[in-house]
Design an enzyme around this catalytic site. Structure first.
Site, mmCIF file in Angstrom:
data_model
loop_
_atom_site.group_PDB
_atom_site.id
_atom_site.type_symbol
_atom_site.label_atom_id
_atom_site.label_comp_id
_atom_site.label_asym_id
_atom_site.label_seq_id
_atom_site.Cartn_x
_atom_site.Cartn_y
_atom_site.Cartn_z
ATOM 1 N N ALA A 69 0.919 -1.160 -0.103
ATOM 2 C CA ALA A 69 -0.070 -0.001 -0.071
ATOM 3 C C ALA A 69 0.804 1.236 -0.205
ATOM 4 C CB ALA A 69 -0.819 0.052 1.179
ATOM 5 N N GLY A 81 0.548 -5.139 0.863
ATOM 6 C CA GLY A 81 -0.757 -5.071 0.147
ATOM 7 C C GLY A 81 -0.670 -5.591 -1.197
ATOM 8 N N GLU A 110 -1.049 -9.217 -0.535
ATOM 9 C CA GLU A 110 -2.342 -9.496 -0.455
ATOM 10 C C GLU A 110 -3.097 -9.604 -1.451
ATOM 11 O OE1 GLU A 110 -2.157 -6.435 2.761
ATOM 12 O OE2 GLU A 110 -2.986 -7.862 4.045
ATOM 13 N N GLU A 153 4.978 -5.030 6.868
ATOM 14 C CA GLU A 153 4.127 -4.068 7.739
ATOM 15 C C GLU A 153 4.768 -4.040 9.039
ATOM 16 O OE1 GLU A 153 2.678 -6.602 5.683
ATOM 17 O OE2 GLU A 153 1.108 -5.703 4.524
HETATM 18 N N1 DAK Z 1 4.834 3.263 -0.884
HETATM 19 C C1 DAK Z 1 5.059 4.322 -1.472
HETATM 20 N N2 DAK Z 1 6.036 4.507 -2.092
HETATM 21 C C2 DAK Z 1 6.938 3.202 -2.370
HETATM 22 C C3 DAK Z 1 6.580 2.099 -1.752
HETATM 23 C C4 DAK Z 1 5.340 1.935 -1.091
HETATM 24 N N3 DAK Z 1 5.101 0.990 -0.385
HETATM 25 N N4 DAK Z 1 7.424 1.334 -1.996
HETATM 26 C C5 DAK Z 1 8.495 2.049 -2.847
HETATM 27 N N5 DAK Z 1 7.983 3.183 -3.054
HETATM 28 C C6 DAK Z 1 8.791 4.351 -3.672
HETATM 29 C C7 DAK Z 1 9.873 4.596 -3.052
HETATM 30 O O1 DAK Z 1 9.578 5.665 -1.890
HETATM 31 C C8 DAK Z 1 10.759 5.327 -4.285
HETATM 32 O O2 DAK Z 1 10.148 6.552 -4.207
HETATM 33 P P1 DAK Z 1 10.975 7.961 -4.485
HETATM 34 O O3 DAK Z 1 11.744 7.952 -3.357
HETATM 35 O O4 DAK Z 1 11.937 7.599 -5.715
HETATM 36 O O5 DAK Z 1 10.271 9.006 -4.682
HETATM 37 C C9 DAK Z 1 10.237 4.522 -5.271
HETATM 38 O O6 DAK Z 1 9.196 3.772 -4.880
HETATM 39 C C10 DAK Z 1 11.535 3.370 -5.585
HETATM 40 O O7 DAK Z 1 11.710 2.707 -4.375
HETATM 41 P P2 DAK Z 1 12.889 2.548 -3.871
HETATM 42 O O8 DAK Z 1 14.055 3.674 -3.992
HETATM 43 O O9 DAK Z 1 12.863 2.212 -2.349
HETATM 44 O O10 DAK Z 1 13.580 1.117 -4.530
HETATM 45 P P3 DAK Z 1 14.632 0.091 -3.897
HETATM 46 O O11 DAK Z 1 14.569 -0.871 -4.880
HETATM 47 O O12 DAK Z 1 15.687 0.621 -3.163
HETATM 48 O O13 DAK Z 1 13.719 -0.596 -2.659
HETATM 49 C C11 DAK Z 1 11.679 -1.758 -1.685
HETATM 50 C C12 DAK Z 1 12.570 -1.471 -2.743
HETATM 51 C C13 DAK Z 1 10.433 -2.520 -2.299
HETATM 52 C C14 DAK Z 1 12.633 -2.952 -0.862
HETATM 53 C C15 DAK Z 1 11.635 -0.552 -0.949
HETATM 54 O O14 DAK Z 1 10.851 0.495 -1.859
HETATM 55 C C16 DAK Z 1 10.460 -0.743 0.168
HETATM 56 O O15 DAK Z 1 10.757 -1.396 1.245
HETATM 57 N N6 DAK Z 1 9.419 -0.360 -0.060
HETATM 58 C C17 DAK Z 1 8.256 -0.400 0.991
HETATM 59 C C18 DAK Z 1 7.753 -1.917 0.995
HETATM 60 C C19 DAK Z 1 6.732 -2.132 2.306
HETATM 61 O O16 DAK Z 1 6.918 -1.584 3.212
HETATM 62 N N7 DAK Z 1 5.433 -2.401 1.797
HETATM 63 C C20 DAK Z 1 4.445 -2.583 2.903
HETATM 64 C C21 DAK Z 1 3.769 -1.440 2.895
HETATM 65 S S1 DAK Z 1 2.394 -1.129 3.848
HETATM 66 C C22 DAK Z 1 -5.044 -1.368 4.932
HETATM 67 C C23 DAK Z 1 -4.674 -2.763 5.155
HETATM 68 C C24 DAK Z 1 -3.376 -3.045 4.737
HETATM 69 C C25 DAK Z 1 -2.580 -2.094 3.910
HETATM 70 C C26 DAK Z 1 -2.852 -0.723 3.829
HETATM 71 C C27 DAK Z 1 -4.235 -0.368 4.473
HETATM 72 N N8 DAK Z 1 -6.387 -1.092 5.462
HETATM 73 C C28 DAK Z 1 -7.178 -2.220 5.900
HETATM 74 C C29 DAK Z 1 -6.660 0.038 5.797
HETATM 75 C C30 DAK Z 1 -1.131 -2.300 3.643
HETATM 76 C C31 DAK Z 1 0.012 -1.944 4.214
HETATM 77 C C32 DAK Z 1 1.220 -2.103 3.357
HETATM 78 O O17 DAK Z 1 1.295 -2.695 2.409
#
Ligand code: DAK
Length: 258
Positions: free
Chosen positions: A65, A109, A112, A132
């Site tokens: 997400a 997400g 998921e 998360e």
């Molecule tokens: N959200 C926003 N931007 C993201 C992102 C994300 N999840 N993942 C990557 N990006 C963006 C980065 O910020 C970066 O943007 P700029 O800085 O260039 O503007 C761009 O994508 C490229 O990312 P990186 O520079 O970080 O790329 P790398 O190859 O170095 O790293 C990575 C790739 C996938 C390891 C890293 O980007 C990373 O760790 N990303 C976050 C992964 C993460 O934590 N995912 C889980 C998110 S939380 C809900 C229920 C559930 C959810 C939501 C709501 N409800 C019931 C209401 C779900 C929650 C989640 O999914």
């Protein structure tokens, strides 16, 4: 309909939806999920579409997400809008088979969303995870429930508690994905699989989905009874007559979804 965060096309009888926010590794924001919901509903209504492929880019199916969109929200924002529920449930509402074709990051997400599809084909570069916990939250679109059903308690618990990523080999070994494909062949093989499904009776595909999904919701005895009644009811269809006649006449069946 034009979309800003998706590329959507229909090739023969296969609808392809590609998540397309490359600058954010296809992070799922409200716009993307709203568009996805519209695209899936449109494919459900489109009689030409018999199977759907949901995919991302080579680098990311979806990295979760959109953390930037979520970060300032309050409990009231989340709860009162039931954030993401209606949009993500479009995948569950869809009665046509949906294949997730996953390459690269498939996290939070994104993982998921892939698990809500009917099955996952992945490339040898795929990485799955529920990170998360690193953000101080838990999975919220079914990750704790669905990953556990796919891979069992021990591995699911470890993935959710540590946030570590699982590679394609581990994902296949533990039952999360049905097959691993070379990254350059992922779409070609997925489209071939989708085309094979699209040749079958659309009615029977719907029945298969209902029966397999029922196995998650009910006891074995009730599930088997549900399956048997579906089996019986398919004898009311032209596709059953055609399928069995084609076998006897040693020819390919021509299913009409009737
Ligand atoms: N959200 C926003 N931007 C993201 C992102 C994300 N999840 N993942 C990557 N990006 C963006 C980065 O910020 C970066 O943007 P700029 O800085 O260039 O503007 C761009 O994508 C490229 O990312 P990186 O520079 O970080 O790329 P790398 O190859 O170095 O790293 C990575 C790739 C996938 C390891 C890293 O980007 C990373 O760790 N990303 C976050 C992964 C993460 O934590 N995912 C889980 C998110 S939380 C809900 C229920 C559930 C959810 C939501 C709501 N409800 C019931 C209401 C779900 C929650 C989640 O999914």
């Amino acid at each position: 309909m034009g979309y800003e965060t998706l590329i959507v096309e229909v090739e023969d009888h296969v609808g392809v939806i590609q998540l397309n926010r490359p600058d954010a590794l296809n992070a799922l924001n409200q716009q993307l999920l709203g568009e996805l919901s519209d695209a899936l509903d449109a494919m459900q209504q489109n009689d030409k579409v018999r199977c759907i492929v949901l995919t991302g880019s080579e680098k990311a199916f979806a990295a979760g997400a959109d953390i930037k969109e979520m970060s300032d929200k309050s409990f009231v924002d989340m709860f009162s809008t039931d954030y993401f529920t209606h949009e993500t449930e479009s995948v569950l509402r869809c009665r046509k088979p949906i294949i997730a074709a996953v390459s690269g990051y498939c996290l939070g997400g994104g993982c998921e969303l892939a698990m809500m599809c009917d099955f996952i084909l992945c490339s040898d570069t795929a990485k799955f995870g529920q990170p998360e916990i690193n953000l101080g939250v838990v999975a919220g679109i079914g990750g704790t429930q669905r990953l556990t059903r796919f891979v069992g308690k021990s591995k699911s618990m470890e993935m959710h508690l540590t946030g570590r990523f699982m590679d394609a080999e581990e994902a296949e070994r533990s039952g999360l994905v049905s097959r691993i494909l070379p990254v350059k062949k992922l779409m070609e093989e997925t489209m071939a699989t989708a085309a094979k499904i699209a040749e079958k009776s659309a009615l029977t595909s719907m029945a298969v989905k209902e029966a397999v999904n029922r196995s998650y919701e009910t006891t074995l005895r009730e599930g088997v009874l549900f399956e048997r009644r579906l089996f019986h009811s398919l004898f009311a269809t032209e596709d059953q007559s055609e399928g069995m006649a084609a076998f006897t006449e040693k020819r390919a069946p021509k299913f009409r979804g009737k």
